[in-house]
Design an enzyme around this catalytic site. Sequence first.
Site, PDB file in Angstrom:
ATOM      1  N   ASP A  92       0.749  -1.134   0.310  1.00  0.00           N
ATOM      2  CA  ASP A  92       0.135  -0.052   0.018  1.00  0.00           C
ATOM      3  C   ASP A  92       0.943   1.175  -0.036  1.00  0.00           C
ATOM      4  O   ASP A  92       1.404   1.404   1.082  1.00  0.00           O
ATOM      5  CB  ASP A  92      -0.727  -0.077   1.400  1.00  0.00           C
ATOM      6  CG  ASP A  92      -2.000  -0.873   1.155  1.00  0.00           C
ATOM      7  OD1 ASP A  92      -2.226  -1.763   0.279  1.00  0.00           O
ATOM      8  OD2 ASP A  92      -2.958  -0.712   2.056  1.00  0.00           O
ATOM      9  N   LYS A 156      -6.907   3.439  -3.206  1.00  0.00           N
ATOM     10  CA  LYS A 156      -7.430   3.304  -1.803  1.00  0.00           C
ATOM     11  C   LYS A 156      -7.902   4.513  -1.301  1.00  0.00           C
ATOM     12  O   LYS A 156      -6.993   5.726  -1.388  1.00  0.00           O
ATOM     13  CB  LYS A 156      -6.416   2.695  -0.925  1.00  0.00           C
ATOM     14  CG  LYS A 156      -6.370   2.439   0.572  1.00  0.00           C
ATOM     15  CD  LYS A 156      -5.290   1.760   1.223  1.00  0.00           C
ATOM     16  CE  LYS A 156      -5.486   2.163   2.711  1.00  0.00           C
ATOM     17  NZ  LYS A 156      -4.303   1.567   3.368  1.00  0.00           N
ATOM     18  N   LYS A 185     -10.452   0.199  -2.667  1.00  0.00           N
ATOM     19  CA  LYS A 185     -10.453  -0.231  -1.188  1.00  0.00           C
ATOM     20  C   LYS A 185     -10.702   0.947  -0.282  1.00  0.00           C
ATOM     21  O   LYS A 185      -9.793   2.057  -0.196  1.00  0.00           O
ATOM     22  CB  LYS A 185      -8.802  -0.654  -1.104  1.00  0.00           C
ATOM     23  CG  LYS A 185      -8.553  -0.956   0.478  1.00  0.00           C
ATOM     24  CD  LYS A 185      -7.153  -1.421   0.776  1.00  0.00           C
ATOM     25  CE  LYS A 185      -6.852  -1.323   2.159  1.00  0.00           C
ATOM     26  NZ  LYS A 185      -5.448  -1.817   2.406  1.00  0.00           N
TER      27      LYS A 185
END
Length: 223
Positions: A92, A156, A185
């Site tokens: 991430d 995300k 996400k």
Amino acid sequence: MTITNLSRYMDAAILKPETTTQELTEAVNLCVANQAFAVVVKPADVPRAIELCVGSETIVCAVLSFPFGADISASKAEIAREVIAQGAKEIDMVANYGWALSGRWAEVEADIAAVVSVAKPAEVLVKVIVETAQLNSETISRFVEACITAGADYIKTSTGFNGPGAQEEDVQLMLDAAGDRLLVKPAGGIRDAERAEMFVNMGAQRLGINWTSCQSMWAMATP
């Protein structure tokens, strides 16, 4: 949706800077016991998390340039290379959203692509954190295109450290802009199973949830 099914959407974040090794161990063990999809940890914590996840259904995801995204692209790529060598299965990374707000999209894309170029050959997924609380709808949509162009796997919403976290309107905007080209996400501010399931029903493929909120959800589901 059962709590076991919901757990398979959970990326359980263990990211507070003051987390001790004992606290990390307890958190990862809890996530493994409840079959969270991933534990998301700081790069320095990857080796210990890997040890604790061996033989389980839970993988290790490392964060890069957390929580501001302002590190040099080559540095992000080098850390990605190191954590992948240690066994991280996903990354991430925080995008440089200051560049995005400045309209420097070529540099934003190159920054993401630098990490993707390291991760893809190792079959490691890259999720790009864009910090939606700091962006307007036009910039969020443009970020979706930047992630696609750079070869990322997910976009995300949030770090959870700068703003309220995932908001329904931002998630829907990402889903609409992404279509089947990019996964989404939501992360940040997801503190109960109802909100988590809502995002799954909207079409989210993974959820970023602080591990203590995961713990509360699991505890409430236990007879």
